[in-house]
Design an enzyme around this catalytic site. Structure first.
Site, PDB file in Angstrom:
ATOM      1  N   LYS A  77       0.856  -1.187   0.000  1.00  0.00           N
ATOM      2  CA  LYS A  77       0.000   0.000   0.000  1.00  0.00           C
ATOM      3  C   LYS A  77       0.896   1.242   0.000  1.00  0.00           C
ATOM      4  O   LYS A  77       1.947   1.241   0.669  1.00  0.00           O
ATOM      5  CB  LYS A  77      -0.875  -0.042   1.257  1.00  0.00           C
ATOM      6  CG  LYS A  77      -1.987   0.987   1.330  1.00  0.00           C
ATOM      7  CD  LYS A  77      -2.811   0.751   2.606  1.00  0.00           C
ATOM      8  CE  LYS A  77      -4.006   1.660   2.711  1.00  0.00           C
ATOM      9  NZ  LYS A  77      -4.832   1.380   3.913  1.00  0.00           N
ATOM     10  N   SER A 152      -9.860   1.858   2.855  1.00  0.00           N
ATOM     11  CA  SER A 152      -8.976   2.575   1.983  1.00  0.00           C
ATOM     12  C   SER A 152      -8.083   1.703   1.098  1.00  0.00           C
ATOM     13  O   SER A 152      -7.706   2.102   0.008  1.00  0.00           O
ATOM     14  CB  SER A 152      -8.089   3.497   2.818  1.00  0.00           C
ATOM     15  OG  SER A 152      -7.248   2.742   3.673  1.00  0.00           O
ATOM     16  N   SER A 176      -9.884  -0.768   6.936  1.00  0.00           N
ATOM     17  CA  SER A 176      -9.295  -0.593   5.595  1.00  0.00           C
ATOM     18  C   SER A 176      -8.609  -1.789   4.968  1.00  0.00           C
ATOM     19  O   SER A 176      -8.226  -1.731   3.800  1.00  0.00           O
ATOM     20  CB  SER A 176      -8.302   0.559   5.610  1.00  0.00           C
ATOM     21  OG  SER A 176      -9.001   1.762   5.485  1.00  0.00           O
TER      22      SER A 176
HETATM   23  N1  GLN Z   1     -12.904   3.906   6.413  1.00  0.00           N
HETATM   24  C1  GLN Z   1     -12.377   4.367   7.663  1.00  0.00           C
HETATM   25  C2  GLN Z   1     -12.035   5.815   7.573  1.00  0.00           C
HETATM   26  O1  GLN Z   1     -12.137   6.371   6.526  1.00  0.00           O
HETATM   27  C3  GLN Z   1     -11.194   3.539   8.043  1.00  0.00           C
HETATM   28  C4  GLN Z   1      -9.967   3.856   7.301  1.00  0.00           C
HETATM   29  C5  GLN Z   1      -8.849   2.958   7.605  1.00  0.00           C
HETATM   30  O2  GLN Z   1      -9.025   1.885   8.190  1.00  0.00           O
HETATM   31  N2  GLN Z   1      -7.669   3.385   7.228  1.00  0.00           N
HETATM   32  O3  GLN Z   1     -11.667   6.419   8.543  1.00  0.00           O
END
Ligand code: GLN
Length: 485
Positions: A77, A152, A176
């Site tokens: 990532k 994400s 994410s």
């Molecule tokens: N979707 C969640 C957010 O936008 C979690 C993001 C993540 O786990 N990095 O905060």
């Protein structure tokens, strides 16, 4: 034609002399070059590094070393710092940033012989559930190109079923890794907070961030964690907790163990089809002799609200360093004074979602509001932690859906942030509690979209996730259903 290789199969193939890492790596690179423009999974392909690492792995294997992740192609990532390779968190703010070092976890992977194909797409600074906030544009879902891959870490999750790498590293702050894994028919591993060192991985919300991975199978997830888990002096949140041999839990008997189904994870906000598939999965496990009982985590409904105070507060603090002086590129325009520099750097460098999070966080932390928002959210977090501790006195693991719904359409939710935020309603509580969780493929909806089974365990009990996950997977093997590409 590339095969749907798992890590395990590649290791076996290498040790039988069926192929070399250089041959395999070249095939992945070729596939990437051909298909990546359509799916937008990788934002940066590191061909030279990959071939160099593959050649090194081949040398080691010629000398009889087939340990660790020797010769296995992977994606990272784009928040993992990689020496000499641009690392942007998919933000205009960090375009052109080339770290002078490898994050310790990246170094561990390299030392174990993994081959880095490049960097995968993510929502900007990992804030999002769809990869739509990436400055490089959205990744397409491998099973339906009109849908998002989740986020994400949509890039890392999509890379695996597309065979753009055998596994991919990710971060999970509120879901994410697990949520995109469930949208893309993969295994998504979120570890206990602190189990894998975070140093050198670009922070989002520091009390929640964890490092994990996307793989095809549960066994592969254990193989990767065997390499990445541990303590590191550069991350003081990694405790001196014993690192187990996670692969030992693969195939271990589960009969007599107890599964709890929190009733709040099966309420009306969950799609009927998703609920049915998860109940089918529970039945598969029941037939293997486990005891299933309904449990309750009554404050689950406050998880998203508490998370969207605590996490933006930490995001706003972490984003303060991107000011064009310490970090962040100066924009290519005339700047007359310091204030103008801040305004232009931050105004042009951050996308809309980052600005929204910084504003929410700064507001929640400001004097006069701190007690009403931040402090209260922290109290809710403590209640959620206690709730999990209580329920784990009675059951070994918890199960439910990863996401209340399968992959949604690209663009469908962009104008309504709150409808995005609730996508993580079932992953956020465990993130707030710092416990581990895994997403395991649990079949497809009638429209052909993947659904993931979520298994959660007490802190540092990742082994139970592998034990239950592999028991379920051995009966179903949904990972074998690759997208038609
Ligand atoms: N979707 C969640 C957010 O936008 C979690 C993001 C993540 O786990 N990095 O905060």
């Amino acid at each position: 034609m590339i095969e749907n290789y798992t890590i395990k199969q590649l290791i076996d193939g290498y040790s039988e002399g069926s192929f070399s890492s250089t041959e395999v790596t070249k095939q992945y690179l070729e596939r990437l070059k051909k298909l990546n423009p359509e799916y937008n999974v990788f934002v940066n392909v590191s061909e030279d590094l990959a071939l160099e690492q593959a050649a090194k792995a081949d040398k080691a294997m010629e000398a009889g070393d087939f340990s660790g992740l020797m010769g296995i192609p992977m994606g990272l990532k784009d928040v993992f710092c990689t020496e000499g390779i641009e690392t942007t968190a998919c933000s205009n703010m960090l375009r052109g940033y080339v770290p002078p070092f490898n994050a310790p976890v990246v170094q561990d992977l390299f030392d174990a012989g993994a081959v880095c194909l490049g960097k995968t797409n993510t929502d900007e600074f990992t804030c999002g559930v769809s990869t739509e906030t990436s400055c490089f544009g959205v990744t397409k879902n491998p099973y339906d190109v009109t849908k998002v891959p989740g986020g994400s870490g949509g890039g890392s999750a999509a890379a695996v079923p597309l065979n753009f790498g055998v596994f991919a590293m990710g971060t999970d702050t509120g879901g994410s890794i697990r949520q995109p894994a469930s949208f893309c028919n993969g295994v998504g591993m979120k570890v206990t907070y602190g189990r894998v060192p975070r140093s050198g991985v670009i922070s989002m919300a520091s009390s929640l961030d964890t490092i994990g991975h996307n793989t095809k199978t549960v066994e592969d997830a254990a193989l990767v964690l065997d390499i990445t888990a541990g303590t590191h002096r550069m991350d003081q949140t990694t405790p001196q907790e014993e690192v187990r041999s996670y692969t030992d839990y693969i195939g271990k008997d589960i009969s007599g163990l107890k599964i709890g189904l929190p009733k709040e994870y099966f309420n009306d906000s969950v799609d009927d089809e998703v609920r049915e598939l998860i109940m089918d999965a529970v039945k598969v496990l029941e037939s293997k002799g486990v005891i299933v009982k309904e449990v309750s985590l009554p404050n689950t409904k406050y998880g998203v609200a508490a998370y969207y105070i605590i996490s933006p507060s930490e995001v706003s603090a972490n984003m303060a360093r991107y000011d064009g002086i310490r970090y962040g590129a100066l924009p290519d325009t005339d700047i007359n004074d310091l204030e103008e520099q801040y305004l232009k750097t931050r105004g042009l460098g951050f996308g809309d979602e980052m600005k929204r999070r910084i504003m929410i966080g700064t507001y929640a932390l400001s004097s006069g509001y701190y007690d009403a928002y931040y402090l209260k959210a922290q109290k809710v977090r403590t209640v959620l932690i206690q709730e999990f501790e209580e329920v784990f006195k009675d059951v070994d693991v918890l199960m439910g859906p990863v996401s209340p719904f399968p992959a949604f359409g690209i663009g469908e939710k962009v104008s309504d942030p709150v409808s995005m935020y609730v996508a993580d309603a079932l992953t956020i509580p465990s993130s707030l509690a710092g416990i581990p969780g895994i997403s395991v493929p649990a079949g497809f909806t009638k429209a052909g979209l993947p659904v993931g089974l979520h298994i959660m365990a007490p802190q540092f009990e990742e082994g139970l996730l592998f034990q239950f996950g592999s028991a379920y997977e051995s009966e179903t093997e949904f990972w074998k259903q690759v997208p038609s590409v």
